[in-house]
Scaffold this motif. Structure first.
Motif, PDB file in Angstrom:
ATOM      1  N   LEU A  83      11.666  37.038  28.181  1.00 53.88           N
ATOM      2  CA  LEU A  83      11.969  37.865  27.013  1.00 53.88           C
ATOM      3  C   LEU A  83      10.767  38.699  26.593  1.00 53.88           C
ATOM      4  CD1 LEU A  83      14.034  38.604  24.817  1.00 53.88           C
ATOM      5  CD2 LEU A  83      13.153  36.684  23.466  1.00 53.88           C
ATOM      6  N   GLY A  84       9.568  38.121  26.712  1.00 52.89           N
ATOM      7  CA  GLY A  84       8.368  38.830  26.286  1.00 52.89           C
ATOM      8  C   GLY A  84       7.691  39.658  27.345  1.00 52.89           C
ATOM      9  N   ASP A  85       8.107  39.529  28.598  1.00 54.79           N
ATOM     10  CA  ASP A  85       7.494  40.268  29.709  1.00 54.79           C
ATOM     11  C   ASP A  85       8.579  40.600  30.729  1.00 54.79           C
ATOM     12  OD1 ASP A  85       6.053  41.341  31.794  1.00 54.79           O
ATOM     13  OD2 ASP A  85       4.873  39.536  32.203  1.00 54.79           O
ATOM     14  N   ARG A  86       9.027  41.841  30.720  1.00 59.69           N
ATOM     15  CA  ARG A  86      10.098  42.268  31.623  1.00 59.69           C
ATOM     16  C   ARG A  86       9.557  43.107  32.786  1.00 59.69           C
ATOM     17  NH1 ARG A  86      14.942  42.121  29.033  1.00 59.69           N
ATOM     18  NH2 ARG A  86      15.761  42.055  31.155  1.00 59.69           N
ATOM     19  N   SER A  87       8.263  43.065  33.008  1.00 64.74           N
ATOM     20  CA  SER A  87       7.628  43.969  33.973  1.00 64.74           C
ATOM     21  C   SER A  87       8.110  43.774  35.403  1.00 64.74           C
ATOM     22  CB  SER A  87       6.104  43.806  33.905  1.00 64.74           C
ATOM     23  OG  SER A  87       5.723  42.473  34.235  1.00 64.74           O
ATOM     24  N   ARG A  88       8.656  42.579  35.716  1.00 66.43           N
ATOM     25  CA  ARG A  88       9.086  42.320  37.093  1.00 66.43           C
ATOM     26  C   ARG A  88      10.559  41.898  37.176  1.00 66.43           C
ATOM     27  NH1 ARG A  88       3.694  38.932  38.878  1.00 66.43           N
ATOM     28  NH2 ARG A  88       4.913  38.351  40.718  1.00 66.43           N
ATOM     29  N   SER A  89      11.337  42.293  36.184  1.00 58.86           N
ATOM     30  CA  SER A  89      12.745  41.907  36.158  1.00 58.86           C
ATOM     31  C   SER A  89      13.544  42.501  37.310  1.00 58.86           C
ATOM     32  CB  SER A  89      13.391  42.329  34.830  1.00 58.86           C
ATOM     33  OG  SER A  89      12.910  41.542  33.756  1.00 58.86           O
ATOM     34  N   LEU A  90      13.085  43.614  37.871  1.00 59.62           N
ATOM     35  CA  LEU A  90      13.786  44.226  38.996  1.00 59.62           C
ATOM     36  C   LEU A  90      13.250  43.759  40.342  1.00 59.62           C
ATOM     37  CD1 LEU A  90      14.237  47.917  37.749  1.00 59.62           C
ATOM     38  CD2 LEU A  90      15.891  46.040  37.685  1.00 59.62           C
ATOM     39  N   ARG A  91      12.274  42.892  40.322  1.00 56.78           N
ATOM     40  CA  ARG A  91      11.680  42.394  41.573  1.00 56.78           C
ATOM     41  C   ARG A  91      12.227  41.006  41.905  1.00 56.78           C
ATOM     42  NH1 ARG A  91       5.408  43.821  40.352  1.00 56.78           N
ATOM     43  NH2 ARG A  91       5.089  42.507  42.198  1.00 56.78           N
ATOM     44  N   LEU A  92      13.552  40.957  42.004  1.00 60.74           N
ATOM     45  CA  LEU A  92      14.228  39.673  42.192  1.00 60.74           C
ATOM     46  C   LEU A  92      13.874  39.011  43.510  1.00 60.74           C
ATOM     47  CD1 LEU A  92      17.852  40.342  40.891  1.00 60.74           C
ATOM     48  CD2 LEU A  92      15.895  39.408  39.673  1.00 60.74           C
ATOM     49  N   THR A  93      13.530  39.806  44.488  1.00 65.07           N
ATOM     50  CA  THR A  93      13.262  39.229  45.808  1.00 65.07           C
ATOM     51  C   THR A  93      11.972  38.420  45.833  1.00 65.07           C
ATOM     52  OG1 THR A  93      12.339  41.385  46.441  1.00 65.07           O
ATOM     53  CG2 THR A  93      14.612  40.913  47.100  1.00 65.07           C
ATOM     54  N   GLN A 111      15.841  49.633  30.302  1.00 68.56           N
ATOM     55  CA  GLN A 111      15.505  48.857  29.115  1.00 68.56           C
ATOM     56  C   GLN A 111      13.998  48.864  28.875  1.00 68.56           C
ATOM     57  OE1 GLN A 111      17.228  44.949  29.087  1.00 68.56           O
ATOM     58  NE2 GLN A 111      19.284  45.684  29.550  1.00 68.56           N
ATOM     59  N   PRO A 112      13.577  48.774  27.616  1.00 66.48           N
ATOM     60  CA  PRO A 112      12.137  48.808  27.301  1.00 66.48           C
ATOM     61  C   PRO A 112      11.367  47.710  28.011  1.00 66.48           C
ATOM     62  CG  PRO A 112      13.458  49.032  25.308  1.00 66.48           C
ATOM     63  CD  PRO A 112      14.412  48.681  26.398  1.00 66.48           C
ATOM     64  N   GLY A 113      10.251  48.095  28.612  1.00 62.77           N
ATOM     65  CA  GLY A 113       9.346  47.132  29.224  1.00 62.77           C
ATOM     66  C   GLY A 113       9.697  46.712  30.627  1.00 62.77           C
ATOM     67  N   VAL A 114      10.859  47.125  31.146  1.00 58.59           N
ATOM     68  CA  VAL A 114      11.252  46.736  32.497  1.00 58.59           C
ATOM     69  C   VAL A 114      10.528  47.615  33.505  1.00 58.59           C
ATOM     70  CG1 VAL A 114      13.153  46.547  34.140  1.00 58.59           C
ATOM     71  CG2 VAL A 114      13.481  45.859  31.756  1.00 58.59           C
ATOM     72  N   GLY A 115       9.809  46.988  34.417  1.00 62.08           N
ATOM     73  CA  GLY A 115       9.049  47.725  35.416  1.00 62.08           C
ATOM     74  C   GLY A 115       9.927  48.293  36.508  1.00 62.08           C
ATOM     75  N   PRO A 116       9.358  49.109  37.389  1.00 66.50           N
ATOM     76  CA  PRO A 116      10.137  49.751  38.446  1.00 66.50           C
ATOM     77  C   PRO A 116      10.551  48.779  39.542  1.00 66.50           C
ATOM     78  CG  PRO A 116       7.819  50.235  38.746  1.00 66.50           C
ATOM     79  CD  PRO A 116       7.932  49.493  37.445  1.00 66.50           C
ATOM     80  N   SER A 117      11.558  49.189  40.302  1.00 72.74           N
ATOM     81  CA  SER A 117      11.958  48.419  41.477  1.00 72.74           C
ATOM     82  C   SER A 117      10.876  48.522  42.539  1.00 72.74           C
ATOM     83  CB  SER A 117      13.274  48.964  42.040  1.00 72.74           C
ATOM     84  OG  SER A 117      14.297  48.891  41.094  1.00 72.74           O
ATOM     85  N   PRO A 118      10.828  47.559  43.482  1.00 74.38           N
ATOM     86  CA  PRO A 118       9.853  47.654  44.571  1.00 74.38           C
ATOM     87  C   PRO A 118      10.024  48.962  45.342  1.00 74.38           C
ATOM     88  CG  PRO A 118      10.891  45.506  44.548  1.00 74.38           C
ATOM     89  CD  PRO A 118      11.656  46.346  43.572  1.00 74.38           C
ATOM     90  N   ALA A 119       8.906  49.549  45.751  1.00 74.48           N
ATOM     91  CA  ALA A 119       8.955  50.827  46.461  1.00 74.48           C
ATOM     92  C   ALA A 119       9.559  50.689  47.845  1.00 74.48           C
ATOM     93  CB  ALA A 119       7.548  51.416  46.555  1.00 74.48           C
ATOM     94  N   THR A 120       9.381  49.542  48.465  1.00 80.77           N
ATOM     95  CA  THR A 120       9.921  49.305  49.809  1.00 80.77           C
ATOM     96  C   THR A 120      10.731  48.016  49.801  1.00 80.77           C
ATOM     97  OG1 THR A 120       7.912  48.119  50.456  1.00 80.77           O
ATOM     98  CG2 THR A 120       8.007  50.485  50.946  1.00 80.77           C
TER      99      THR A 120
END
Length: 323
Positions: free
Chosen positions: A114-124, A195-204
């Motif tokens: 909840l407090g750090d969403r920087s890697r929410s798209l890096r599920l792998t 969403q606020p604070g969510v980082g980008p998806s992995p580049a590769t």
């Protein structure tokens, strides 16, 4: 098992489990991860020590804090939480397992809280974190002698369901996400990156760490189920218990749990009538409802459902890890 026929027989099972239940010990720990932040862990386990109420995040639980583990040869179950969650989200399920003689370890996934969403798209990245938890619990945890390293299970909810499917051999195709989101731009997963604070998806594209030590898995409302089609789950050979909420508006069907079921037709499959996505998380407290009201809107009696749900999870791991 037919999807809606999941209540029969559980009352008798639950009463037997209660009669044999151990007290539950509890502690927190930190699992080092080379080159990354350590993983914060919550751990539940059988103990002979007396229990008392104690707070856990915005919940309260009945446990014996810091008590010595009792017995030996306990199966281990690791728990993977959903997007923006924490290692407290499934404490009641963890406690039910520990009372039945399992050791349970739940990490908070780095960068997906909840407090750090920087890697929410890096599920792998998440399956490798589960493997690190297994390493820690079977080698480094102070009570590792109580754990049977040959009997490991995994439980995952939402993004944690995707995590567990990857850990047991699933091969995703993340290129399908763009097509999926072009067709369904309003879906939760397609809006997550905005969403606020969510980082980008992995580049590769990233590979997923499979862990053959996991012998059985419970998967509830898995995220990105469509990304495993058409053959991404063909290497999964362990028993799977799969759960779907009938009225899941966060991950609506047939793209998620239904897609997984189509690829794993032999899974023990449960559809929970009238349930919503977050009903698989522990029943809400008033304090949690104030902080996150969106996860506390229930169409069902969540506390009553969890008595049945937890008994089913215990039953499944009893069958698959103790036989």
């Amino acid at each position: 098992m037919k999807p809606h026929l999941w209540l029969a027989g559980f009352v008798a099972f639950a009463s037997v489990g209660t009669a044999q239940a151990a007290n539950v010990g509890f502690e927190t720990a930190s699992a080092p991860v080379p080159g990354d932040k350590p993983l914060a862990l919550t751990i539940w386990y059988p103990t002979d020590a007396p229990e008392r109420p104690m707070p856990l995040s915005l919940y309260s639980q009945l446990v014996a804090p810091g008590a010595a583990p009792s017995g030996h040869g306990h199966p281990l179950v690791v728990i993977s939480h959903g997007t923006g969650g924490s290692n407290a989200d499934h404490f009641d399920t963890a406690r039910a397992l520990a009372a039945a003689g399992f050791v349970v370890a739940a990490p908070t996934h780095t960068g997906d809280t909840l407090g750090d969403r920087s890697r929410s798209l890096r599920l792998t990245e998440r399956p490798a974190q589960l493997s690190r938890v297994i390493d820690y619990m079977t080698r480094d945890w102070r009570g590792h002698d109580a754990v049977d390293a040959g009997k490991v299970g995994a439980f995952g909810f939402s993004s944690g369901g995707f995590t567990v499917l990857g850990a047991i051999g699933g091969e995703h195709d993340m290129s399908q996400v763009a097509r999926h989101c072009a067709e369904h731009p309003h879906f939760y997963d397609c809006n997550l990156g905005r969403q606020p604070g969510v980082g980008p998806s992995p580049a590769t594209p990233e590979t997923v760490a499979h862990d053959p030590r996991i012998k059985a898995a419970v998967v509830a409302a898995p995220a990105l189920g469509f990304a495993f089609a058409p053959s991404g789950l063909s290497k999964v050979s362990v028993p799977v218990q799969l759960w779907r909420a009938e009225w899941d508006t966060v991950l609506p069907q047939p793209y998620y749990a239904e897609a997984v079921h189509a690829l794993l037709p032999k899974a023990e499959y449960h559809v929970v009538p009238a349930a919503e996505h977050f009903d698989f998380m522990a029943p809400c407290t008033p304090a949690l409802a104030k902080v996150a009201p969106q996860i506390c809107v229930d169409n069902i009696d969540r506390a009553a459902f969890h008595r049945t749900f937890n008994a089913a999870v215990v039953r499944f791991f009893e069958k698959t890890l103790r036989s």
